[in-house]
Design a protein around this motif. Sequence first.
Motif, PDB file in Angstrom:
ATOM      1  N   THR A  86       0.828  -1.198   0.000  1.00 48.50           N
ATOM      2  CA  THR A  86       0.000   0.000   0.000  1.00 48.50           C
ATOM      3  C   THR A  86       0.865   1.251   0.000  1.00 48.50           C
ATOM      4  O   THR A  86       0.647   2.171  -0.791  1.00 48.50           O
ATOM      5  CB  THR A  86      -0.948   0.013   1.223  1.00 48.50           C
ATOM      6  N   ARG A  87       1.853   1.281   0.870  1.00 53.86           N
ATOM      7  CA  ARG A  87       2.755   2.440   0.948  1.00 53.86           C
ATOM      8  C   ARG A  87       3.552   2.591  -0.348  1.00 53.86           C
ATOM      9  O   ARG A  87       3.742   3.703  -0.850  1.00 53.86           O
ATOM     10  CB  ARG A  87       3.702   2.304   2.136  1.00 53.86           C
ATOM     11  N   ARG A  88       4.013   1.448  -0.895  1.00 55.88           N
ATOM     12  CA  ARG A  88       4.772   1.478  -2.143  1.00 55.88           C
ATOM     13  C   ARG A  88       3.926   2.091  -3.253  1.00 55.88           C
ATOM     14  O   ARG A  88       4.382   2.953  -3.997  1.00 55.88           O
ATOM     15  CB  ARG A  88       5.220   0.066  -2.524  1.00 55.88           C
ATOM     16  N   GLN A  89       2.659   1.672  -3.346  1.00 51.17           N
ATOM     17  CA  GLN A  89       1.777   2.197  -4.387  1.00 51.17           C
ATOM     18  C   GLN A  89       1.507   3.684  -4.178  1.00 51.17           C
ATOM     19  O   GLN A  89       1.477   4.465  -5.132  1.00 51.17           O
ATOM     20  CB  GLN A  89       0.464   1.414  -4.442  1.00 51.17           C
ATOM     21  N   GLU A  90       1.310   4.100  -2.930  1.00 46.29           N
ATOM     22  CA  GLU A  90       1.092   5.524  -2.636  1.00 46.29           C
ATOM     23  C   GLU A  90       2.298   6.354  -3.085  1.00 46.29           C
ATOM     24  O   GLU A  90       2.139   7.424  -3.684  1.00 46.29           O
ATOM     25  CB  GLU A  90       0.852   5.738  -1.138  1.00 46.29           C
ATOM     26  N   GLU A  91       3.493   5.870  -2.801  1.00 41.93           N
ATOM     27  CA  GLU A  91       4.714   6.587  -3.176  1.00 41.93           C
ATOM     28  C   GLU A  91       4.891   6.611  -4.697  1.00 41.93           C
ATOM     29  O   GLU A  91       5.305   7.620  -5.260  1.00 41.93           O
ATOM     30  CB  GLU A  91       5.950   5.977  -2.497  1.00 41.93           C
ATOM     31  N   LEU A  92       4.555   5.502  -5.364  1.00 39.65           N
ATOM     32  CA  LEU A  92       4.628   5.480  -6.828  1.00 39.65           C
ATOM     33  C   LEU A  92       3.623   6.458  -7.435  1.00 39.65           C
ATOM     34  O   LEU A  92       3.941   7.154  -8.411  1.00 39.65           O
ATOM     35  CB  LEU A  92       4.351   4.067  -7.359  1.00 39.65           C
ATOM     36  N   ASP A  93       2.432   6.520  -6.857  1.00 39.02           N
ATOM     37  CA  ASP A  93       1.417   7.461  -7.341  1.00 39.02           C
ATOM     38  C   ASP A  93       1.899   8.901  -7.196  1.00 39.02           C
ATOM     39  O   ASP A  93       1.720   9.725  -8.101  1.00 39.02           O
ATOM     40  CB  ASP A  93       0.087   7.263  -6.602  1.00 39.02           C
ATOM     41  N   LYS A  94       2.523   9.220  -6.057  1.00 37.41           N
ATOM     42  CA  LYS A  94       3.060  10.576  -5.842  1.00 37.41           C
ATOM     43  C   LYS A  94       4.157  10.885  -6.851  1.00 37.41           C
ATOM     44  O   LYS A  94       4.205  11.975  -7.415  1.00 37.41           O
ATOM     45  CB  LYS A  94       3.633  10.714  -4.424  1.00 37.41           C
ATOM     46  N   LEU A  95       5.041   9.922  -7.063  1.00 37.52           N
ATOM     47  CA  LEU A  95       6.142  10.119  -8.004  1.00 37.52           C
ATOM     48  C   LEU A  95       5.609  10.316  -9.419  1.00 37.52           C
ATOM     49  O   LEU A  95       6.067  11.205 -10.150  1.00 37.52           O
ATOM     50  CB  LEU A  95       7.101   8.926  -7.955  1.00 37.52           C
ATOM     51  N   ASN A  96       4.624   9.515  -9.812  1.00 39.98           N
ATOM     52  CA  ASN A  96       4.048   9.647 -11.146  1.00 39.98           C
ATOM     53  C   ASN A  96       3.311  10.976 -11.303  1.00 39.98           C
ATOM     54  O   ASN A  96       3.337  11.584 -12.378  1.00 39.98           O
ATOM     55  CB  ASN A  96       3.128   8.466 -11.460  1.00 39.98           C
TER      56      ASN A  96
END
Length: 175
Positions: A131-141
Motif C-alpha cells: 500500500t505504501r509502495r503504491q502511494e509513493e509510486l502514485d506521488k512520483l508519477n
Amino acid sequence: MVGKKIRTYREFRGYSQIQLAELSGINVGTIRKYELGIRNPKPDQLEKIATALGLNVSVFLDFNIETVGDVLSLLFSIDDSVNLSLSEISDQEIALTFDNPTMQDFFKKWCQFKNVYEREKAEILTIEDETRRQEELDKLNATQEEWKLRAMGTTIGCHTIVKKGSEQILSKFMI
C-alpha cells in the motif's frame, strides 16, 4: 482525455471554470461538460480554451504511438521541421540531438529529471508494504506528470518556434 487536460491546465493556471468560461467566451456549463468528458470540444472551441489558458492548442492533442512505424513517423516529421542530428555512439546506441540551443537545454533538463525519477522509483520499489509502495509510486508519477505539464505549458514549450532553416528563435510571450 481532452477534458482531463483542460481541467488540469485550468487548475495549473489557478482558474475556476467560471474564469475559464469568461476568458474563452464559452458557457461555463459547456466547460464543465468538456471537463467531465460528456462533450468533446470542436476545434474552434479548443482553440479558444487554449488561448484563454495561454497555451498552444497542440498541448491538448494526443498521439497514438503503438508501433515502431508510429515512432518513425513522428521522428521523420520532427526531422522535416527542425534540425535533427543522429550519430552512432556504439553498436547499440544512437544519439539524437537538435541544432538548437533551446531544444538542447530542454533535453538536458529532461535527462536530469528522468535520472532523478528513475533513482527515486528504484528506491520506492524496494518498499515492502504494498500500500505504501503504491502511494509513493502514485506521488512520483504525479510529480512526473506535473513536470511534463510545466514543460509543455510554459512560454517556451508552447510558443517558441524552432523551425528548420530559422536563423533565430521566435517567441510569443504570455502576458
